[in-house]
Design an enzyme around this catalytic site. Sequence first.
Site, PDB file in Angstrom:
ATOM      1  N   THR A 248       0.825  -1.361  -0.004  1.00 44.45           N
ATOM      2  CA  THR A 248       0.314   0.060  -0.120  1.00 44.45           C
ATOM      3  C   THR A 248       1.006   1.296   0.042  1.00 44.45           C
ATOM      4  O   THR A 248       0.341   2.079  -0.482  1.00 44.45           O
ATOM      5  CB  THR A 248      -0.622  -0.631   1.222  1.00 44.45           C
ATOM      6  OG1 THR A 248      -2.295  -1.058   1.400  1.00 44.45           O
ATOM      7  CG2 THR A 248      -1.826   1.296   1.619  1.00 44.45           C
TER       8      THR A 248
ATOM      9  N   THR B  48       1.228  -4.609   3.817  1.00 42.56           N
ATOM     10  CA  THR B  48       0.837  -5.716   5.175  1.00 42.56           C
ATOM     11  C   THR B  48      -0.252  -6.529   5.230  1.00 42.56           C
ATOM     12  O   THR B  48       0.535  -7.537   6.430  1.00 42.56           O
ATOM     13  CB  THR B  48      -0.061  -4.705   5.620  1.00 42.56           C
ATOM     14  OG1 THR B  48      -1.197  -4.370   5.353  1.00 42.56           O
ATOM     15  CG2 THR B  48       0.434  -2.713   5.994  1.00 42.56           C
ATOM     16  N   ASP B  49      -0.806  -6.881   4.112  1.00 41.70           N
ATOM     17  CA  ASP B  49      -1.536  -8.607   4.110  1.00 41.70           C
ATOM     18  C   ASP B  49      -1.049  -9.685   4.224  1.00 41.70           C
ATOM     19  O   ASP B  49      -1.087 -10.076   5.220  1.00 41.70           O
ATOM     20  CB  ASP B  49      -2.255  -8.418   3.386  1.00 41.70           C
ATOM     21  CG  ASP B  49      -3.597  -7.668   3.189  1.00 41.70           C
ATOM     22  OD1 ASP B  49      -3.961  -6.740   4.035  1.00 41.70           O
ATOM     23  OD2 ASP B  49      -4.600  -7.097   1.930  1.00 41.70           O
TER      24      ASP B  49
END
Length: 327
Positions: free
Chosen positions: A13, A89-90
């Site tokens: 992101t 971040t996932d």
Amino acid sequence: MLPTVALVFTGGTISMKPDATGGAVPALSGADILTLVPELAGVAALRVVEFGKFPGPHMTPERMLSLVRTIRELLTDPTVAGVVVTHGTDAMEETAYLADLLIDTDRPVVFTGAMRTSADLGWDGPTNLFNAVRVAIDPAARGLGVVIGFGGELFAASEASKRHTERTSAFGSDNFGPLGAIEGGTVVIYRRPLHRTHLPVEQLEANVDLIKCYAGMDGRFIRCAVESGAKGLVVEGMGRGNVPVPAYHALVHAMAGGLPVVLVSRCIRGRTLPTYGYEGGGRQLQSAGAMLVSFLNGPKARIKLMAALGSTTDPAELRRLFTLEPR
């Protein structure tokens, strides 16, 4: 002379902007991001590595291992004070944990990223990146292993999990809390990590499945894993590490056929223990051959089993690797 920090940009992101549909997609290179954080030039000499522009869910085991090798190569240069990795971040906690398992160094390796894109109000990418570089050059951060630096806090890669889908303080360590924080531009260390293991392996066994238990579960998914050729299985059991009866019988059958099974808890806090002796209880599963693992969630246990199977399939050695004393 400023200390040297290697910056490895992998996407996520922090690199995203809205496309024509309004959906966030990777767009910014590492060099693009650095133009938006000019303050970094006054903190460290930056060595930029453009690894890719991958969303978190696009990070495969093969890419994770390639990234680990890239970090290792950067650390062969003794002038590099530390390494910062931007990552979606996932899957950040999985890649960071793999790096912690496979990289044996006392120099800081800091994973960071963002929960908001550069087009969003309150983009958290610049602050997270700036703080990560500060950690990478700080002597107090040496010997912590791989860490996740996010929202002004530091978490051990072996302990951190993404705990929220949107907040900029998305990461946490439910059992142990943060290792430290960045307060007023200063790195403050609260404690050292307790649960670290180093596995000197050069390859992964990617064919490892993860199954979560639930009330009324049968053995279908376990049988499917076996029949489709899984080389290992991680099960998120209930409570201390217990499973429904049909799942228990499927697991016993799988382990009798030689499939390594690691048992963790679906609870976000607490340990697995062979407390319960009823049918499907953790004690019976352990007796049948399951390896009960504490303080790792399912995704991290899968990463560890993939790494362990990359070096051995010997049941006794696997059990040893999963019961190593923390260092």
